[in-house]
Design a protein around this motif. Structure first.
Motif, short mmCIF file in Angstrom:
data_model
loop_
_atom_site.label_atom_id
_atom_site.label_comp_id
_atom_site.label_asym_id
_atom_site.label_seq_id
_atom_site.Cartn_x
_atom_site.Cartn_y
_atom_site.Cartn_z
N PHE A 289 -1.71 -0.87 -17.67
CA PHE A 289 -2.12 -2.01 -16.84
C PHE A 289 -0.88 -2.63 -16.22
O PHE A 289 0.09 -2.94 -16.91
N LEU A 290 -0.88 -2.80 -14.92
CA LEU A 290 0.28 -3.32 -14.21
C LEU A 290 -0.04 -4.70 -13.62
O LEU A 290 -0.78 -4.81 -12.65
N PRO A 291 0.51 -5.75 -14.21
CA PRO A 291 0.23 -7.10 -13.72
C PRO A 291 1.09 -7.44 -12.51
O PRO A 291 2.01 -6.68 -12.16
N PRO A 292 0.86 -8.56 -11.86
CA PRO A 292 1.74 -8.98 -10.76
C PRO A 292 3.18 -9.12 -11.25
O PRO A 292 3.43 -9.64 -12.33
N ARG A 293 4.12 -8.62 -10.45
CA ARG A 293 5.54 -8.68 -10.79
C ARG A 293 6.27 -9.56 -9.78
O ARG A 293 6.12 -9.40 -8.59
N MET A 294 7.07 -10.50 -10.30
CA MET A 294 7.80 -11.43 -9.44
C MET A 294 8.98 -12.00 -10.20
O MET A 294 9.00 -11.97 -11.44
N ASP A 295 9.96 -12.54 -9.47
CA ASP A 295 11.10 -13.16 -10.15
C ASP A 295 10.79 -14.64 -10.43
O ASP A 295 9.72 -15.15 -10.05
N SER A 296 11.71 -15.31 -11.07
CA SER A 296 11.46 -16.69 -11.49
C SER A 296 11.26 -17.62 -10.30
O SER A 296 10.43 -18.55 -10.36
N MET A 297 11.98 -17.39 -9.21
CA MET A 297 11.82 -18.24 -8.04
C MET A 297 10.43 -18.08 -7.44
O MET A 297 9.78 -19.07 -7.06
N GLN A 298 9.96 -16.85 -7.35
CA GLN A 298 8.61 -16.62 -6.83
C GLN A 298 7.55 -17.19 -7.76
O GLN A 298 6.56 -17.76 -7.32
N ARG A 299 7.76 -17.05 -9.07
CA ARG A 299 6.84 -17.62 -10.05
C ARG A 299 6.74 -19.14 -9.90
O ARG A 299 5.64 -19.71 -9.92
N ASN A 300 7.89 -19.78 -9.73
CA ASN A 300 7.90 -21.24 -9.61
C ASN A 300 7.25 -21.73 -8.32
O ASN A 300 6.90 -22.91 -8.21
N ALA A 301 7.10 -20.83 -7.35
CA ALA A 301 6.47 -21.21 -6.08
C ALA A 301 4.95 -21.13 -6.14
O ALA A 301 4.28 -21.53 -5.18
N ILE A 302 4.39 -20.63 -7.24
CA ILE A 302 2.94 -20.58 -7.38
C ILE A 302 2.39 -22.00 -7.43
O ILE A 302 2.84 -22.83 -8.23
N VAL A 303 1.43 -22.30 -6.59
CA VAL A 303 0.88 -23.64 -6.49
C VAL A 303 -0.21 -23.83 -7.54
O VAL A 303 -1.14 -23.04 -7.64
N SER A 304 -0.07 -24.87 -8.36
CA SER A 304 -1.07 -25.25 -9.37
C SER A 304 -1.54 -24.05 -10.19
O SER A 304 -2.72 -23.68 -10.20
N PRO A 305 -0.64 -23.39 -10.93
CA PRO A 305 -1.05 -22.26 -11.76
C PRO A 305 -2.07 -22.68 -12.82
O PRO A 305 -1.97 -23.76 -13.39
N GLN A 306 -3.05 -21.83 -13.05
CA GLN A 306 -4.10 -22.09 -14.03
C GLN A 306 -3.61 -21.68 -15.41
O GLN A 306 -2.90 -20.67 -15.56
N ALA A 307 -3.94 -22.44 -16.43
CA ALA A 307 -3.59 -22.07 -17.80
C ALA A 307 -4.14 -20.68 -18.10
O ALA A 307 -5.31 -20.40 -17.85
N GLY A 308 -3.29 -19.83 -18.62
CA GLY A 308 -3.67 -18.45 -18.90
C GLY A 308 -3.18 -17.47 -17.86
O GLY A 308 -3.23 -16.26 -18.08
N LEU A 309 -2.69 -17.96 -16.71
CA LEU A 309 -2.18 -17.08 -15.67
C LEU A 309 -1.00 -16.28 -16.23
O LEU A 309 -0.08 -16.84 -16.83
N THR A 310 -1.01 -14.98 -16.02
CA THR A 310 -0.01 -14.09 -16.62
C THR A 310 0.67 -13.24 -15.55
O THR A 310 0.01 -12.73 -14.64
N ILE A 311 1.98 -13.10 -15.68
CA ILE A 311 2.77 -12.28 -14.75
C ILE A 311 3.80 -11.49 -15.55
O ILE A 311 4.01 -11.74 -16.74
N TYR A 312 4.47 -10.56 -14.85
CA TYR A 312 5.68 -9.95 -15.40
C TYR A 312 6.86 -10.50 -14.61
O TYR A 312 6.92 -10.33 -13.38
N ASN A 313 7.77 -11.19 -15.30
CA ASN A 313 8.91 -11.83 -14.65
C ASN A 313 10.07 -10.83 -14.57
O ASN A 313 10.61 -10.40 -15.59
N THR A 314 10.45 -10.46 -13.37
CA THR A 314 11.52 -9.48 -13.19
C THR A 314 12.90 -10.07 -13.44
O THR A 314 13.87 -9.33 -13.60
N SER A 315 13.00 -11.40 -13.48
CA SER A 315 14.28 -12.04 -13.81
C SER A 315 14.55 -11.97 -15.31
O SER A 315 15.64 -11.61 -15.75
N SER A 316 13.55 -12.34 -16.11
CA SER A 316 13.70 -12.33 -17.56
C SER A 316 13.29 -11.01 -18.17
O SER A 316 13.50 -10.78 -19.36
N LYS A 317 12.67 -10.12 -17.34
CA LYS A 317 12.19 -8.83 -17.81
C LYS A 317 11.24 -8.98 -18.99
O LYS A 317 11.39 -8.35 -20.03
#
Length: 255
Positions: free
Chosen positions: A46-74
């Protein structure tokens, strides 16, 4: 003759074993009763959305439970309704009263540096007024017990047991063992003076941790009765230094 054409999305889905009764199964006609979505495969993941920390922080009003793979923290990260958190720790992470600078066991364990400035006074002595052997063994052999990861905690305890309060003035091991975080933070009581190898690992990540001066920092590794190991934070070189001179310190703790 009347011809019927299926829309392309339907054609694509029709090639998958797909169940849409009350659940969705991909790769299976019998999704697990406990799952709303059951993806089954023995050859793919299963391949979830992949983004770095800056892109993650740009998500508007994230819902509790939203899951990503952070390419900055790996690492996988999940939003808990207040902040993003990960099941593994990474260098540069604010955690456990300080900043993570070394990890092992796939980020489950590691070392934390106290927050800067945390002991940048260049005049903190190594000894408590009188030079003596403390059994925080290092000597000239880097394979000795007082050098490596994990040795700093034991060294610190040995130094304090040997020197006590000395002449009443502060010294490196005592400073670290009694270190307190900023008043508005959770307090931890297990800070210690790093061994020379732990201190060198801290030098390697000095940019991620921050707040260091280009001067010598004390380690808890003893060289002999009169000298202890330091790391020069200008160059990363390890050297002996007179215990009466000391240097700057940075408390660390393990997790």
């Amino acid at each position: 003759m009347v011809k019927y054409f299926l829309p392309l999305p339907f054609l694509f889905l029709s090639t998958l074993p797909l169940s849409t009764k009350a659940q969705i199964g991909i790769g299976t006609l019998m999704p697990n009763p406990s799952a709303q979505l059951d993806v089954t495969s023995t050859t793919k993941g299963f391949l979830p959305p992949r983004m770095d920390s800056m892109q993650r922080n740009a998500i508007v009003s994230p819902q509790a439970g939203l899951t990503i793979y952070n390419t900055s923290s790996k690492a996988f990260e999940c939003f808990n309704g207040v902040s993003w958190y990960s099941t593994v720790h990474f260098i540069g992470e604010s955690y456990g009263g300080g900043i993570v600078f070394f990890v092992y066991d796939n980020g489950q364990h590691g070392l934390i540096s106290a927050l800067p400035p945390g002991g940048n006074d260049p005049g903190i002595r190594w000894n408590a007024g009188v030079n003596k052997y403390t059994m925080a063994l290092g000597g000239g052999d880097v394979n000795n017990d007082g050098f490596g990861v994990g040795a700093g905690k034991r060294n610190t305890n040995l130094i304090i047991a040997s020197q006590g309060y000395g002449d009443g003035n502060n010294y490196a091991a005592l400073y670290c063992s009694t270190y307190k975080n900023y008043p508005d933070q959770v307090q931890f009581e297990d800070w210690y003076l790093p061994s020379v190898e732990e201190l060198y690992l801290l030098w390697l990540q000095r940019a991620a941790v921050g707040g260091f001066q280009a001067i010598s920092y004390c380690s808890s590794t003893e060289g002999n009765m009169n000298y202890a190991w330091v790391v020069d934070f200008a160059s990363g070189l390890k050297a002996y230094r007179d215990k009466t001179l000391g240097g700057a310190v940075r408390p660390i703790r393990a997790f």
